[in-house]
Design a protein around this motif. Structure first.
Motif, PDB file in Angstrom:
ATOM      1  N   ALA A  61      36.581  36.533  34.476  1.00  0.00           N
ATOM      2  CA  ALA A  61      37.496  35.720  35.285  1.00  0.00           C
ATOM      3  C   ALA A  61      38.548  36.586  35.970  1.00  0.00           C
ATOM      4  O   ALA A  61      38.818  36.423  37.173  1.00  0.00           O
ATOM      5  CB  ALA A  61      38.162  34.674  34.400  1.00  0.00           C
ATOM      6  N   LEU A  62      39.138  37.508  35.221  1.00  0.00           N
ATOM      7  CA  LEU A  62      40.176  38.366  35.796  1.00  0.00           C
ATOM      8  C   LEU A  62      39.596  39.312  36.848  1.00  0.00           C
ATOM      9  O   LEU A  62      40.236  39.572  37.876  1.00  0.00           O
ATOM     10  CB  LEU A  62      40.869  39.164  34.688  1.00  0.00           C
ATOM     11  N   ALA A  63      38.385  39.818  36.608  1.00  0.00           N
ATOM     12  CA  ALA A  63      37.753  40.706  37.585  1.00  0.00           C
ATOM     13  C   ALA A  63      37.489  39.976  38.898  1.00  0.00           C
ATOM     14  O   ALA A  63      37.671  40.529  39.985  1.00  0.00           O
ATOM     15  CB  ALA A  63      36.447  41.262  37.016  1.00  0.00           C
ATOM     16  N   ARG A  64      37.084  38.718  38.801  1.00  0.00           N
ATOM     17  CA  ARG A  64      36.817  37.950  40.011  1.00  0.00           C
ATOM     18  C   ARG A  64      38.101  37.534  40.716  1.00  0.00           C
ATOM     19  O   ARG A  64      38.166  37.524  41.946  1.00  0.00           O
ATOM     20  CB  ARG A  64      35.970  36.721  39.665  1.00  0.00           C
ATOM     21  N   ILE A  65      39.132  37.211  39.938  1.00  0.00           N
ATOM     22  CA  ILE A  65      40.412  36.845  40.538  1.00  0.00           C
ATOM     23  C   ILE A  65      41.034  38.039  41.259  1.00  0.00           C
ATOM     24  O   ILE A  65      41.591  37.910  42.354  1.00  0.00           O
ATOM     25  CB  ILE A  65      41.372  36.298  39.468  1.00  0.00           C
ATOM     26  N   ARG A  66      40.900  39.211  40.645  1.00  0.00           N
ATOM     27  CA  ARG A  66      41.454  40.435  41.249  1.00  0.00           C
ATOM     28  C   ARG A  66      40.569  40.946  42.381  1.00  0.00           C
ATOM     29  O   ARG A  66      40.937  41.877  43.092  1.00  0.00           O
ATOM     30  CB  ARG A  66      41.599  41.523  40.175  1.00  0.00           C
ATOM     31  N   ASN A  67      39.407  40.320  42.534  1.00  0.00           N
ATOM     32  CA  ASN A  67      38.467  40.691  43.596  1.00  0.00           C
ATOM     33  C   ASN A  67      38.136  42.185  43.551  1.00  0.00           C
ATOM     34  O   ASN A  67      38.223  42.894  44.559  1.00  0.00           O
ATOM     35  CB  ASN A  67      39.039  40.314  44.967  1.00  0.00           C
ATOM     36  N   VAL A  68      37.726  42.645  42.357  1.00  0.00           N
ATOM     37  CA  VAL A  68      37.351  44.044  42.181  1.00  0.00           C
ATOM     38  C   VAL A  68      36.145  44.351  43.067  1.00  0.00           C
ATOM     39  O   VAL A  68      35.143  43.623  43.024  1.00  0.00           O
ATOM     40  CB  VAL A  68      36.988  44.328  40.707  1.00  0.00           C
ATOM     41  N   PRO A  69      36.221  45.393  43.890  1.00  0.00           N
ATOM     42  CA  PRO A  69      35.131  45.702  44.824  1.00  0.00           C
ATOM     43  C   PRO A  69      33.773  45.793  44.116  1.00  0.00           C
ATOM     44  O   PRO A  69      33.647  46.429  43.075  1.00  0.00           O
ATOM     45  CB  PRO A  69      35.556  47.054  45.408  1.00  0.00           C
ATOM     46  N   PHE A  70      32.774  45.178  44.701  1.00  0.00           N
ATOM     47  CA  PHE A  70      31.385  45.153  44.248  1.00  0.00           C
ATOM     48  C   PHE A  70      31.237  44.397  42.929  1.00  0.00           C
ATOM     49  O   PHE A  70      30.384  43.515  42.814  1.00  0.00           O
ATOM     50  CB  PHE A  70      30.820  46.575  44.090  1.00  0.00           C
ATOM     51  N   LEU A  71      32.072  44.717  41.934  1.00  0.00           N
ATOM     52  CA  LEU A  71      31.932  44.101  40.624  1.00  0.00           C
ATOM     53  C   LEU A  71      32.139  42.590  40.679  1.00  0.00           C
ATOM     54  O   LEU A  71      31.390  41.832  40.048  1.00  0.00           O
ATOM     55  CB  LEU A  71      32.927  44.724  39.639  1.00  0.00           C
ATOM     56  N   SER A  72      33.133  42.135  41.432  1.00  0.00           N
ATOM     57  CA  SER A  72      33.411  40.701  41.488  1.00  0.00           C
ATOM     58  C   SER A  72      32.239  39.942  42.096  1.00  0.00           C
ATOM     59  O   SER A  72      31.883  38.851  41.629  1.00  0.00           O
ATOM     60  CB  SER A  72      34.697  40.437  42.283  1.00  0.00           C
ATOM     61  N   LYS A  73      31.609  40.505  43.127  1.00  0.00           N
ATOM     62  CA  LYS A  73      30.456  39.858  43.757  1.00  0.00           C
ATOM     63  C   LYS A  73      29.256  39.849  42.819  1.00  0.00           C
ATOM     64  O   LYS A  73      28.514  38.862  42.731  1.00  0.00           O
ATOM     65  CB  LYS A  73      30.097  40.573  45.060  1.00  0.00           C
ATOM     66  N   LEU A  74      29.062  40.956  42.112  1.00  0.00           N
ATOM     67  CA  LEU A  74      27.967  41.030  41.156  1.00  0.00           C
ATOM     68  C   LEU A  74      28.147  40.001  40.049  1.00  0.00           C
ATOM     69  O   LEU A  74      27.193  39.290  39.670  1.00  0.00           O
ATOM     70  CB  LEU A  74      27.895  42.441  40.565  1.00  0.00           C
ATOM     71  N   ALA A 127      29.140  32.522  30.957  1.00  0.00           N
ATOM     72  CA  ALA A 127      29.161  32.037  32.335  1.00  0.00           C
ATOM     73  C   ALA A 127      30.046  30.802  32.473  1.00  0.00           C
ATOM     74  O   ALA A 127      30.935  30.742  33.341  1.00  0.00           O
ATOM     75  CB  ALA A 127      27.739  31.721  32.798  1.00  0.00           C
ATOM     76  N   TYR A 128      29.825  29.811  31.622  1.00  0.00           N
ATOM     77  CA  TYR A 128      30.591  28.572  31.731  1.00  0.00           C
ATOM     78  C   TYR A 128      32.068  28.772  31.387  1.00  0.00           C
ATOM     79  O   TYR A 128      32.955  28.237  32.062  1.00  0.00           O
ATOM     80  CB  TYR A 128      29.982  27.493  30.830  1.00  0.00           C
ATOM     81  N   GLN A 129      32.323  29.542  30.345  1.00  0.00           N
ATOM     82  CA  GLN A 129      33.709  29.712  29.926  1.00  0.00           C
ATOM     83  C   GLN A 129      34.484  30.608  30.882  1.00  0.00           C
ATOM     84  O   GLN A 129      35.695  30.454  31.026  1.00  0.00           O
ATOM     85  CB  GLN A 129      33.749  30.229  28.490  1.00  0.00           C
ATOM     86  N   SER A 130      33.805  31.531  31.550  1.00  0.00           N
ATOM     87  CA  SER A 130      34.500  32.347  32.545  1.00  0.00           C
ATOM     88  C   SER A 130      34.982  31.482  33.706  1.00  0.00           C
ATOM     89  O   SER A 130      36.066  31.706  34.255  1.00  0.00           O
ATOM     90  CB  SER A 130      33.586  33.460  33.065  1.00  0.00           C
ATOM     91  N   GLU A 131      34.189  30.473  34.067  1.00  0.00           N
ATOM     92  CA  GLU A 131      34.593  29.559  35.138  1.00  0.00           C
ATOM     93  C   GLU A 131      35.787  28.702  34.702  1.00  0.00           C
ATOM     94  O   GLU A 131      36.697  28.442  35.494  1.00  0.00           O
ATOM     95  CB  GLU A 131      33.425  28.659  35.536  1.00  0.00           C
TER      96      GLU A 131
END
Length: 223
Positions: free
Chosen positions: A41-54, A103-107
Protein backbone atom coordinates in the motif's frame (compact mmCIF):
# COMPACT_ATOMS: atom_id res chain seq x y z
CA UNK A 1 -34.19 -37.93 4.97
CA UNK A 2 -34.07 -37.92 8.77
CA UNK A 3 -31.80 -35.88 11.00
CA UNK A 4 -30.05 -37.83 13.75
CA UNK A 5 -29.20 -35.76 16.84
CA UNK A 6 -26.74 -38.37 18.13
CA UNK A 7 -25.04 -38.54 14.78
CA UNK A 8 -24.94 -34.72 14.65
CA UNK A 9 -23.07 -34.55 17.96
CA UNK A 10 -20.55 -37.11 16.70
CA UNK A 11 -19.89 -34.89 13.71
CA UNK A 12 -19.68 -31.82 15.95
CA UNK A 13 -17.05 -33.43 18.17
CA UNK A 14 -15.13 -34.69 15.15
CA UNK A 15 -15.09 -31.25 13.51
CA UNK A 16 -14.10 -29.49 16.75
CA UNK A 17 -10.87 -31.53 16.81
CA UNK A 18 -9.69 -29.62 13.74
CA UNK A 19 -10.52 -26.08 14.84
CA UNK A 20 -6.80 -25.42 15.40
CA UNK A 21 -6.08 -26.34 11.77
CA UNK A 22 -8.75 -23.95 10.49
CA UNK A 23 -7.48 -21.15 12.73
CA UNK A 24 -3.88 -21.76 11.69
CA UNK A 25 -4.54 -21.64 7.94
CA UNK A 26 -7.01 -18.81 8.45
CA UNK A 27 -5.08 -16.46 10.72
CA UNK A 28 -1.46 -16.95 9.62
CA UNK A 29 -2.21 -15.64 6.10
CA UNK A 30 -3.99 -12.73 7.77
CA UNK A 31 -0.85 -11.64 9.61
CA UNK A 32 1.19 -12.12 6.44
CA UNK A 33 -1.41 -10.15 4.50
CA UNK A 34 -1.42 -7.20 6.89
CA UNK A 35 2.38 -7.05 7.02
CA UNK A 36 3.03 -7.19 3.29
CA UNK A 37 -0.20 -5.35 2.55
CA UNK A 38 1.13 -2.31 4.40
CA UNK A 39 4.34 -2.40 2.38
CA UNK A 40 2.48 -2.72 -0.92
CA UNK A 41 0.00 0.00 0.00
CA UNK A 42 2.74 2.46 0.93
CA UNK A 43 4.76 1.64 -2.20
CA UNK A 44 1.75 2.34 -4.38
CA UNK A 45 0.81 5.51 -2.51
CA UNK A 46 4.38 6.80 -2.83
CA UNK A 47 4.25 5.85 -6.52
CA UNK A 48 7.64 4.13 -6.43
CA UNK A 49 8.92 3.98 -10.04
CA UNK A 50 8.21 0.65 -11.78
CA UNK A 51 7.52 -1.12 -8.48
CA UNK A 52 4.15 0.55 -7.90
CA UNK A 53 2.93 -0.43 -11.39
CA UNK A 54 4.19 -3.98 -10.96
CA UNK A 55 2.45 -4.29 -7.60
CA UNK A 56 -0.74 -2.88 -9.08
CA UNK A 57 -0.72 -5.61 -11.74
CA UNK A 58 0.04 -8.36 -9.22
CA UNK A 59 -2.75 -7.18 -6.91
CA UNK A 60 -5.14 -7.06 -9.87
CA UNK A 61 -4.28 -10.65 -10.79
CA UNK A 62 -4.80 -11.93 -7.25
CA UNK A 63 -8.09 -10.07 -6.84
CA UNK A 64 -9.33 -11.08 -10.30
CA UNK A 65 -8.54 -14.81 -10.14
CA UNK A 66 -10.75 -16.98 -7.87
CA UNK A 67 -8.96 -18.30 -4.80
CA UNK A 68 -9.90 -21.88 -5.70
CA UNK A 69 -8.21 -21.55 -9.09
CA UNK A 70 -5.04 -20.13 -7.51
CA UNK A 71 -4.98 -22.94 -4.97
CA UNK A 72 -5.34 -25.64 -7.62
CA UNK A 73 -2.63 -24.07 -9.80
CA UNK A 74 -0.15 -23.92 -6.91
CA UNK A 75 -1.04 -27.45 -5.85
CA UNK A 76 -0.48 -28.86 -9.35
CA UNK A 77 2.87 -27.06 -9.56
CA UNK A 78 3.80 -28.59 -6.20
CA UNK A 79 2.82 -32.09 -7.38
CA UNK A 80 4.92 -31.73 -10.53
CA UNK A 81 8.01 -30.00 -9.15
CA UNK A 82 8.20 -30.82 -5.44
CA UNK A 83 6.16 -33.96 -4.79
CA UNK A 84 8.52 -35.23 -2.09
CA UNK A 85 8.41 -32.08 0.05
CA UNK A 86 6.92 -32.79 3.46
CA UNK A 87 3.73 -30.87 4.30
CA UNK A 88 3.62 -29.66 0.70
CA UNK A 89 -0.17 -29.46 0.63
CA UNK A 90 -0.22 -27.29 3.75
CA UNK A 91 2.53 -25.03 2.39
CA UNK A 92 0.65 -24.72 -0.91
CA UNK A 93 -2.57 -23.77 0.87
CA UNK A 94 -0.80 -21.20 3.05
CA UNK A 95 0.90 -19.67 -0.01
CA UNK A 96 -2.33 -19.36 -1.99
CA UNK A 97 -4.28 -17.98 0.98
CA UNK A 98 -1.48 -15.56 1.91
CA UNK A 99 -1.18 -14.11 -1.60
CA UNK A 100 -4.94 -13.66 -1.75
CA UNK A 101 -5.01 -12.00 1.67
CA UNK A 102 -2.07 -9.72 0.79
CA UNK A 103 -3.88 -8.45 -2.30
CA UNK A 104 -7.19 -7.70 -0.59
CA UNK A 105 -5.71 -6.31 2.60
CA UNK A 106 -3.28 -4.07 0.72
CA UNK A 107 -6.28 -2.45 -0.97
CA UNK A 108 -8.02 -1.97 2.38
CA UNK A 109 -4.93 -0.45 3.95
CA UNK A 110 -4.24 1.74 0.91
CA UNK A 111 -7.78 3.10 1.09
CA UNK A 112 -7.36 3.81 4.81
CA UNK A 113 -4.14 5.74 4.18
CA UNK A 114 -5.74 7.70 1.33
CA UNK A 115 -8.56 8.75 3.66
CA UNK A 116 -6.09 10.86 5.63
CA UNK A 117 -5.97 14.46 4.27
CA UNK A 118 -2.65 15.44 2.69
CA UNK A 119 -2.53 18.46 4.96
CA UNK A 120 -1.84 16.08 7.85
CA UNK A 121 1.37 14.93 6.16
CA UNK A 122 2.32 18.50 5.26
CA UNK A 123 1.82 19.58 8.87
CA UNK A 124 4.21 16.86 10.00
CA UNK A 125 6.83 17.85 7.44
CA UNK A 126 6.49 21.50 8.45
CA UNK A 127 7.65 20.74 11.99
CA UNK A 128 10.65 18.75 10.77
CA UNK A 129 9.34 15.19 10.90
CA UNK A 130 10.65 12.66 8.39
CA UNK A 131 8.31 10.46 6.36
CA UNK A 132 8.70 7.45 8.69
CA UNK A 133 8.03 9.71 11.68
CA UNK A 134 4.93 11.14 10.00
CA UNK A 135 3.69 7.61 9.38
CA UNK A 136 4.34 6.46 12.94
CA UNK A 137 3.04 9.56 14.76
CA UNK A 138 0.32 10.89 12.47
CA UNK A 139 -0.79 8.60 9.65
CA UNK A 140 -0.88 5.14 11.19
CA UNK A 141 -2.82 6.14 14.35
CA UNK A 142 -5.50 7.65 12.09
CA UNK A 143 -5.39 4.85 9.53
CA UNK A 144 -5.94 1.95 11.92
CA UNK A 145 -9.50 2.84 13.05
CA UNK A 146 -10.52 3.36 9.42
CA UNK A 147 -9.03 0.03 8.31
CA UNK A 148 -10.31 -2.17 11.12
CA UNK A 149 -14.00 -2.55 10.03
CA UNK A 150 -13.21 -3.75 6.46
CA UNK A 151 -10.29 -5.81 7.78
CA UNK A 152 -12.69 -7.48 10.21
CA UNK A 153 -14.90 -8.59 7.34
CA UNK A 154 -11.87 -9.76 5.40
CA UNK A 155 -10.43 -11.72 8.31
CA UNK A 156 -13.70 -13.43 9.20
CA UNK A 157 -14.39 -14.18 5.55
CA UNK A 158 -10.85 -15.50 5.15
CA UNK A 159 -11.26 -17.96 8.01
CA UNK A 160 -14.51 -19.24 6.51
CA UNK A 161 -12.90 -19.55 3.08
CA UNK A 162 -10.34 -21.98 4.47
CA UNK A 163 -12.90 -24.72 3.82
CA UNK A 164 -11.64 -24.85 0.23
CA UNK A 165 -8.42 -26.53 1.39
CA UNK A 166 -10.37 -29.80 1.32
CA UNK A 167 -9.60 -29.95 -2.43
CA UNK A 168 -5.89 -30.45 -1.67
CA UNK A 169 -6.49 -33.06 1.02
CA UNK A 170 -6.13 -30.97 4.18
CA UNK A 171 -8.45 -31.99 6.99
CA UNK A 172 -9.98 -28.89 8.59
CA UNK A 173 -13.31 -28.26 10.31
CA UNK A 174 -15.36 -29.06 7.21
CA UNK A 175 -13.56 -32.30 6.41
CA UNK A 176 -13.34 -33.22 10.08
CA UNK A 177 -17.07 -32.80 10.58
CA UNK A 178 -17.75 -35.05 7.61
CA UNK A 179 -15.51 -37.92 8.75
CA UNK A 180 -18.30 -39.78 10.65
CA UNK A 181 -20.54 -39.36 7.59
CA UNK A 182 -18.49 -41.96 5.72
CA UNK A 183 -20.24 -44.65 7.77
CA UNK A 184 -23.79 -43.85 6.66
CA UNK A 185 -23.31 -41.54 3.63
CA UNK A 186 -25.71 -39.09 5.29
CA UNK A 187 -23.80 -35.82 5.21
CA UNK A 188 -26.43 -33.35 6.38
CA UNK A 189 -25.47 -33.78 10.05
CA UNK A 190 -21.81 -33.24 9.20
CA UNK A 191 -22.43 -30.08 7.22
CA UNK A 192 -24.75 -28.64 9.86
CA UNK A 193 -22.11 -29.40 12.50
CA UNK A 194 -19.46 -27.66 10.39
CA UNK A 195 -21.73 -24.65 9.89
CA UNK A 196 -22.26 -24.36 13.64
CA UNK A 197 -18.51 -24.51 14.33
CA UNK A 198 -17.75 -21.89 11.65
CA UNK A 199 -20.45 -19.64 13.10
CA UNK A 200 -18.91 -19.98 16.57
CA UNK A 201 -15.42 -19.15 15.28
CA UNK A 202 -16.76 -16.14 13.35
CA UNK A 203 -18.66 -14.87 16.39
CA UNK A 204 -15.54 -15.00 18.57
CA UNK A 205 -13.43 -13.27 15.91
CA UNK A 206 -16.01 -10.53 15.35
CA UNK A 207 -16.32 -9.91 19.10
CA UNK A 208 -12.52 -9.74 19.53
CA UNK A 209 -12.00 -7.45 16.56
CA UNK A 210 -14.84 -5.21 17.72
CA UNK A 211 -13.06 -4.78 21.05
CA UNK A 212 -9.89 -3.82 19.17
CA UNK A 213 -11.87 -1.32 17.10
CA UNK A 214 -13.35 0.26 20.25
CA UNK A 215 -9.86 0.53 21.76
CA UNK A 216 -8.43 2.37 18.76
CA UNK A 217 -11.47 4.62 18.53
CA UNK A 218 -10.95 5.96 22.05
CA UNK A 219 -10.51 9.70 21.91
CA UNK A 220 -12.20 9.95 18.52
CA UNK A 221 -15.74 11.16 17.96
CA UNK A 222 -16.87 7.70 16.88
CA UNK A 223 -19.57 5.67 18.59
Amino acid sequence: MSFSTDYFFQCLVSGAKYIHITLFIGLLPTFVGITFGCVIALARIRNVPFLSKLLEVLVSVQVGVPLMVNLLIFYLVYLVLLPSVKYGAMATALLALSLNRIAYQSEIIRGAFLSIPKIQYEAGYSIGLSYPQVLRRIAIPQMIPVAIPPLTNNIVGGVKNTSIVMVVGIVDVLNGSAIPCADTYSYVEGYVAAALIYWGISAVLEFSLHKIEVFFNKGRNVK
